[in-house]
Design a protein around this motif. Structure first.
Motif, mmCIF file in Angstrom:
data_model
loop_
_atom_site.group_PDB
_atom_site.id
_atom_site.type_symbol
_atom_site.label_atom_id
_atom_site.label_comp_id
_atom_site.label_asym_id
_atom_site.label_seq_id
_atom_site.Cartn_x
_atom_site.Cartn_y
_atom_site.Cartn_z
ATOM 1 N N ASP A 182 7.892 88.409 44.479
ATOM 2 C CA ASP A 182 9.258 88.701 44.068
ATOM 3 C C ASP A 182 10.231 88.190 45.118
ATOM 4 O O ASP A 182 9.847 87.881 46.247
ATOM 5 C CB ASP A 182 9.461 90.197 43.820
ATOM 6 N N THR A 183 11.488 88.104 44.732
ATOM 7 C CA THR A 183 12.539 87.588 45.609
ATOM 8 C C THR A 183 13.539 88.688 45.925
ATOM 9 O O THR A 183 13.869 89.508 45.066
ATOM 10 C CB THR A 183 13.262 86.402 44.939
ATOM 11 N N ARG A 184 14.003 88.671 47.152
ATOM 12 C CA ARG A 184 14.954 89.674 47.631
ATOM 13 C C ARG A 184 16.124 88.963 48.305
ATOM 14 O O ARG A 184 15.932 88.056 49.114
ATOM 15 C CB ARG A 184 14.248 90.600 48.626
ATOM 16 N N GLU A 185 17.338 89.359 47.964
ATOM 17 C CA GLU A 185 18.544 88.837 48.602
ATOM 18 C C GLU A 185 19.304 89.988 49.245
ATOM 19 O O GLU A 185 19.396 91.074 48.677
ATOM 20 C CB GLU A 185 19.453 88.155 47.581
ATOM 21 N N SER A 186 19.848 89.733 50.424
ATOM 22 C CA SER A 186 20.627 90.778 51.088
ATOM 23 C C SER A 186 21.875 90.186 51.727
ATOM 24 O O SER A 186 21.847 89.086 52.276
ATOM 25 C CB SER A 186 19.783 91.491 52.150
ATOM 26 N N TRP A 187 22.972 90.924 51.597
ATOM 27 C CA TRP A 187 24.227 90.626 52.272
ATOM 28 C C TRP A 187 24.495 91.809 53.199
ATOM 29 O O TRP A 187 24.836 92.905 52.742
ATOM 30 C CB TRP A 187 25.372 90.491 51.282
ATOM 31 N N ARG A 188 24.322 91.620 54.494
ATOM 32 C CA ARG A 188 24.495 92.715 55.450
ATOM 33 C C ARG A 188 25.831 92.556 56.156
ATOM 34 O O ARG A 188 26.098 91.548 56.822
ATOM 35 C CB ARG A 188 23.334 92.730 56.443
ATOM 36 N N ALA A 189 26.676 93.557 55.988
ATOM 37 C CA ALA A 189 28.032 93.499 56.534
ATOM 38 C C ALA A 189 28.009 93.569 58.053
ATOM 39 O O ALA A 189 27.269 94.358 58.641
ATOM 40 C CB ALA A 189 28.872 94.634 55.965
ATOM 41 N N MET A 190 28.825 92.756 58.689
ATOM 42 C CA MET A 190 28.904 92.760 60.144
ATOM 43 C C MET A 190 29.878 93.817 60.651
ATOM 44 O O MET A 190 29.765 94.282 61.782
ATOM 45 C CB MET A 190 29.331 91.382 60.645
ATOM 46 N N LYS A 191 30.831 94.214 59.825
ATOM 47 C CA LYS A 191 31.805 95.220 60.228
ATOM 48 C C LYS A 191 31.265 96.603 59.906
ATOM 49 O O LYS A 191 30.883 96.889 58.771
ATOM 50 C CB LYS A 191 33.134 94.995 59.502
ATOM 51 N N GLN A 192 31.216 97.459 60.911
ATOM 52 C CA GLN A 192 30.676 98.796 60.727
ATOM 53 C C GLN A 192 31.478 99.564 59.683
ATOM 54 O O GLN A 192 32.705 99.567 59.688
ATOM 55 C CB GLN A 192 30.684 99.561 62.054
ATOM 56 N N GLY A 193 30.776 100.199 58.747
ATOM 57 C CA GLY A 193 31.424 100.971 57.698
ATOM 58 C C GLY A 193 31.709 100.189 56.439
ATOM 59 O O GLY A 193 32.034 100.775 55.398
ATOM 60 N N GLU A 194 31.579 98.860 56.506
ATOM 61 C CA GLU A 194 31.803 98.038 55.315
ATOM 62 C C GLU A 194 30.499 97.942 54.524
ATOM 63 O O GLU A 194 29.436 97.722 55.103
ATOM 64 C CB GLU A 194 32.285 96.646 55.710
#
Length: 386
Positions: A182-194
């Motif tokens: 399976d495939t997994r995509e992630s967008w991890r925010a660099m700004k804390q709390g976002e």
């Protein structure tokens, strides 16, 4: 290194109840699961390594580097032989060349760090059966703990027995060979709390080891082997780099040193404070953490220092070329650890980027993760351009 890779080696815990923990803890016999390569994604164009004359065999200009970690003197041979180069690359020179390339890259930044990865693994058990049995064990353990409250020796023995039963359940296998990807995509925010976003369980595929295995599955009533529904999670949790490094997050990676000796001292301190120090030798910890860092947005100086630190490690040997699941060639290296676990890394020789990593236990493949794309995105849900 991703948690699901090394969770197989760590004691079982109550987080077995969650679906994500279930995925992390599946052992994965990956032989024959990678017969159908996926199209290679576009990658950013970077300057090639400045390799020393005589270091690399002719024709390796577009090659990649594979690093294998093992507790044995030689890396285990995969069930499906991997093509090897006739003339192996010098491991130290290759890693130092990677350090040179990393240092020359400009520092970049963005709002979200994006990773798209394709994971392949063996299906060890039916998901519904596994989770039902885990829940039953947890309920039984809770009743036991209530009954033994105040009895420290009894509680310790009960915990040990609980972990034994969970391990036994984890090691159970289906009567046929089935593989999933399976495939997994992630967008991890660099700004804390976002908030960031993870879209998992995409493009699920199931294959069988042989026609006889598929026939056995059909004879068993064709039970559902995997959850095929894609899942999206949005949250603003500040996620740690890995279970081995709970003090590192994407937000504080920029503070890591950019000089080799300083970085080595920092990594040594992190190893000493890791909750899993007792289960990992120092050399093994370094290579495991290197995978975590290679899939994160490091500063060029830190990335360069990491390659230099790896080049200083003893016992690394070259095994020649290998091919990843997308058909990209690589150069196989090996380095010993205190465990029988072998980790292979494939690093692009033009960009010094990690393309793929694998985990093997002696002759038994467990997990293979292909990093299809990594980079910065300024819009949640959009992939990096270029």
């Amino acid at each position: 290194m991703t948690d699901r890779m090394f969770a197989e080696l760590k004691p079982a815990a109550l987080d077995e109840l969650t679906e994500e923990a279930y995925r992390r803890r599946r052992s994965a016999d990956l032989a024959r699961a990678f017969a159908s390569p996926r199209p290679a994604p576009r990658r950013r164009s970077r300057r090639p390594f400045l390799l020393l004359a005589g270091t690399v065999a002719a024709g390796l200009t577009a090659a990649a580097t594979v690093v294998a970690l093992s507790g044995e003197s030689a890396a285990p041979r995969p069930p499906t032989p991997t093509p090897l180069a006739a003339q192996p690359v010098s491991p130290r020179s290759f890693l130092l060349a990677a350090a040179t390339t990393a240092m020359r890259e400009p520092a970049t930044s963005g709002r979200y760090w994006y990773v798209r990865e394709r994971t392949s693994y063996r299906v060890q058990s039916l998901p519904s059966d596994y989770q039902a049995k885990i829940k039953a064990l947890v309920q039984e353990q809770k009743r036991t703990e209530e009954r033994l409250k105040g009895d420290s020796d009894g509680l310790a023995a009960a915990k040990k027995e609980f972990e034994r039963k969970v391990t036994e359940l984890k090691m159970a296998e289906l009567p046929y060979l089935a593989f999933a990807a399976d495939t997994r995509e992630s967008w991890r925010a660099m700004k804390q709390g976002e908030p960031g976003r993870t879209v998992s369980n995409q493009d699920v595929a199931v294959t069988f080891g042989s026609p006889a295995d598929e026939a056995a599955w059909q004879a068993a009533g064709s039970p559902k082997l995997v959850d095929e529904e894609a899942r999206t999670r949005v949250d603003d949790t500040e996620r740690v780099l890995s279970i081995d490094n709970p003090s590192l997050t994407l937000q504080n990676l920029s503070a890591l040193p950019g000089a080799k000796d300083t970085l080595k001292r920092k990594l040594d301190a992190l190893w000493q404070s890791s909750p899993n120090t007792a289960n990992a030798d120092k050399n093994g910890y370094l290579w495991q953490t290197a995978v975590d860092l290679m899939t994160a947005p490091l500063q060029p100086g830190t990335r360069s220092a990491l390659f230099e630190a790896l080049a200083d490690q003893p016992g690394i040997t070259s095994q020649g070329q290998a091919t990843d699941t997308l058909g990209r060639t690589g150069v196989a290296l090996s380095a010993p650890t205190a465990h029988t676990i072998t980790v292979r890394l494939i690093i692009d020789s033009e960009t010094a980027e990690l393309l793929q990593y694998e985990m093997w236990d002696r002759e038994r493949p467990m997990l293979k993760v292909t990093l299809e794309q990594m980079g910065w995105s300024d819009t949640l849900g959009e992939r990096p351009k270029g």
